[in-house]
Design an enzyme around this catalytic site. Structure first.
Site, PDB file in Angstrom:
ATOM      1  N   LYS A 185       0.957  -1.116  -0.005  1.00  0.00           N
ATOM      2  CA  LYS A 185      -0.001  -0.083  -0.075  1.00  0.00           C
ATOM      3  C   LYS A 185       0.912   1.236   0.001  1.00  0.00           C
ATOM      4  O   LYS A 185       1.994   1.516   0.725  1.00  0.00           O
ATOM      5  CB  LYS A 185      -0.969  -0.139   1.316  1.00  0.00           C
ATOM      6  CG  LYS A 185      -2.034   0.957   1.352  1.00  0.00           C
ATOM      7  CD  LYS A 185      -2.904   0.815   2.705  1.00  0.00           C
ATOM      8  CE  LYS A 185      -3.789   1.756   2.575  1.00  0.00           C
ATOM      9  NZ  LYS A 185      -4.817   1.506   4.029  1.00  0.00           N
TER      10      LYS A 185
ATOM     11  N   SER B 205      -9.602  -1.053   7.022  1.00  0.00           N
ATOM     12  CA  SER B 205      -9.224  -0.794   5.423  1.00  0.00           C
ATOM     13  C   SER B 205      -8.376  -2.074   5.087  1.00  0.00           C
ATOM     14  O   SER B 205      -8.101  -1.979   3.958  1.00  0.00           O
ATOM     15  CB  SER B 205      -8.291   0.342   5.579  1.00  0.00           C
ATOM     16  OG  SER B 205      -8.911   1.562   5.520  1.00  0.00           O
TER      17      SER B 205
ATOM     18  N   SER C 127      -9.730   1.277   2.794  1.00  0.00           N
ATOM     19  CA  SER C 127      -8.779   2.212   1.842  1.00  0.00           C
ATOM     20  C   SER C 127      -7.760   1.460   1.224  1.00  0.00           C
ATOM     21  O   SER C 127      -7.315   1.893   0.272  1.00  0.00           O
ATOM     22  CB  SER C 127      -8.267   3.270   2.658  1.00  0.00           C
ATOM     23  OG  SER C 127      -7.334   2.507   3.896  1.00  0.00           O
TER      24      SER C 127
HETATM   25  N1  GLN Z   1     -13.007   3.467   6.452  1.00  0.00           N
HETATM   26  C1  GLN Z   1     -12.355   3.629   7.591  1.00  0.00           C
HETATM   27  C2  GLN Z   1     -12.193   5.309   7.561  1.00  0.00           C
HETATM   28  O1  GLN Z   1     -12.435   5.885   6.609  1.00  0.00           O
HETATM   29  C3  GLN Z   1     -11.107   2.993   7.720  1.00  0.00           C
HETATM   30  C4  GLN Z   1      -9.897   3.607   7.268  1.00  0.00           C
HETATM   31  C5  GLN Z   1      -8.881   2.589   7.605  1.00  0.00           C
HETATM   32  O2  GLN Z   1      -8.866   1.449   8.128  1.00  0.00           O
HETATM   33  N2  GLN Z   1      -7.729   3.064   7.092  1.00  0.00           N
HETATM   34  O3  GLN Z   1     -11.656   5.642   8.458  1.00  0.00           O
END
Ligand code: GLN
Length: 474
Positions: free
Chosen positions: A78, A177, A153
């Site tokens: 990532k 994410s 994400s």
């Molecule tokens: N969807 C969650 C957010 O928008 C989790 C994001 C993540 O785990 N980086 O914060």
């Protein structure tokens, strides 16, 4: 040359002389290039360095696979993990040309284990999002159906594994994410216990929640990759001094007597009917394999999204203060004063979701509101920890859906942040409490979209958690 193999299969192929790392790597890189326009899973392809590294690996690959757990394995990372001299953007214009002077510990450990880094994957800007539509480099598409989001994400890392663009990949998980995109794309994804994997070199979003973890095509690949990246790191004071077993040895498939907790709070209103059916069937499977199903209570579940979006945004507003145009990254050219330089830089280079979160977090931390929002959220966080401590008296792992719905269409929620935030209802709790959790595929909707079963373990109990997932997968 095939690109869809697991680590075990690739190592067998190398052992038999059926292929060399350079051939596999070249095939993977070609497939990434072909897929770019459709899927957009990568921000940067590490072509020359990967090919060079693979050629070096060719020479003694048969020996290397006995000593290096990831010898000759193509991996994707990532793009919020620093890689020396290789662009690290966080999916943001503000770091669009950032070349880190050091490599994240987790990535360095992959490389030391023989992995070949094929590229940096697309993500929601600064890992903020659940659909991968918040990237300054354009959205990622779900390979199962390109009209749908891959989740976020870490959407690019999930797609890399799902579309055979790498064998395994790394993502980061602050509120789901890794697990939610794994569930949307039909692959396995693990968020380890907080502190299990060093965060050194992971660009911080919410430091008390962030954790790096692996995606794989199966539980074995995830277990192997976790064994490589886990462990105490003197560069991260929050990394835990816990022994790291070889998690592969835990995968016996024997779950006789394992107590699986099922919280009714996670199967109520708002849960898609097909997801409910699939996850309930998966829990039945665990029972058939010898697990004992017990009901557990998570009474504070209704507060988790609110608590998460206060704590995560508060920490983000502080962490993202460093992007001021002074030290690194983008700098506005329109400013005439120092204050304008800060303002214009941040205005021009952060996307809408990141700005929304900085504002929310700054508000929650402001002196007049700190007690009412941030401190209250921290108190509820403690109550959630107590709920889990109590639940784990009665069970060894907890089973829930990973997400309330299968993947949704691109554009469907992007203008409705609250709807997007609610998609995280089953995943954010895990980060607030700091325990490990894994998403494993457990079927598909009538539209053919994957569904994920989330299994949650107690702190540092990844061995048992992975074995439960392995038993289900088998
Ligand atoms: N969807 C969650 C957010 O928008 C989790 C994001 C993540 O785990 N980086 O914060």
């Amino acid at each position: 040359m095939t690109t869809n193999l697991t680590i075990d299969e690739l190592h067998q192929l190398y052992a038999s002389g059926g292929a060399k790392p350079s051939e596999i790597t070249a095939a993977v890189l070609a497939r990434i290039e072909q897929s770019t326009e459709r899927l957009n899973a990568f921000i940067t392809i590490n072509k020359d360095a990967a090919l060079k590294q693979a050629e070096v690996a060719d020479a003694n690959i048969k020996d290397a696979i006995t000593t290096q757990p990831l010898a000759g394995i193509p991996v994707a990372v990532k793009d919020n993990m620093c890689t020396t001299g290789l662009r690290t953007t966080c999916g943001s214009k503000i770091l669009g040309n950032f070349l880190p002077p050091y490599t994240a510990t987790a990535v360095a450990k992959l490389e030391a284990a023989g992995a070949i880094l094929v590229g940096k994957t697309n993500l929601d800007e600064f890992a903020m999002g659940s659909s991968n539509e918040n990237s300054a480099f354009g959205p990622v598409r779900n390979p199962i159906n390109e009209d749908y989001v891959p989740g976020g994400s870490s959407g690019g890392s999930a797609v890399a594994v799902a579309a055979d663009l790498s064998s395994v990949s790394l993502g980061s998980d602050t509120g789901g994410s890794i697990r939610q995109p794994a569930s949307f794309c039909g692959v396995v994804g693990l968020k380890p216990t907080y502190g299990r994997v060093s965060r050194y070199g992971l660009v911080a979003f919410a430091s008390s929640l962030d954790q790096i973890g692996p995606f794989g095509k199966n539980v074995r690949d995830v277990a192997r990759t976790l064994s490589v990246i886990a462990g105490r790191d003197r560069y991260d004071a929050t990394s835990a001094n816990e022994p790291v077993p070889n998690f592969l040895n835990a995968l016996t498939g024997d779950i006789q007597g394992l107590r699986v907790g099922v919280p009714p709070e996670c199967f109520g209103e708002g849960l898609d009917a097909e997801v409910k059916t699939a996850v309930e069937a998966a829990i039945k499977k665990l029972e058939e394999r010898g697990a004992e199903i017990v009901e557990v209570a998570l009474p504070h579940s209704k507060y988790v999204v609110a608590v998460y979006y206060l704590i995560a945004t508060a920490e983000a507003s502080s962490n993202l203060a460093r992007f001021d145009g002074v030290r690194y990254g983008y700098r506005s050219e329109t400013a005439k004063t120092l204050a304008e330089m800060y303002q214009h830089t941040r205005d021009e280079a952060f996307g809408a979701e990141v700005k929304r979160r900085i504002m929310l977090g700054t508000f929650a931390l402001s002196s007049g509101y700190y007690d009412a929002y941030y401190e209250k959220a921290q108190r509820v966080r403690t109550m959630l920890c107590n709920d889990f401590a109590e639940a784990f008296q009665k069970c060894d792992v907890i089973a829930t859906p990973t997400a309330p719905t299968p993947a949704f269409k691109l554009g469907e929620k992007v203008n409705d942040p609250l709807a997007m935030y609610l998609d995280d209802i089953f995943t954010v709790t895990i980060n607030l409490v700091g325990v490990p959790a894994i998403s494993v595929p457990c079927g598909a909707s009538s539209a053919g979209l994957p569904i994920g079963l989330q299994l949650i373990g107690n702190h540092f109990d990844e061995a048992r958690l992975l074995n439960a997932a392995y038993a289900y997968e088998a």
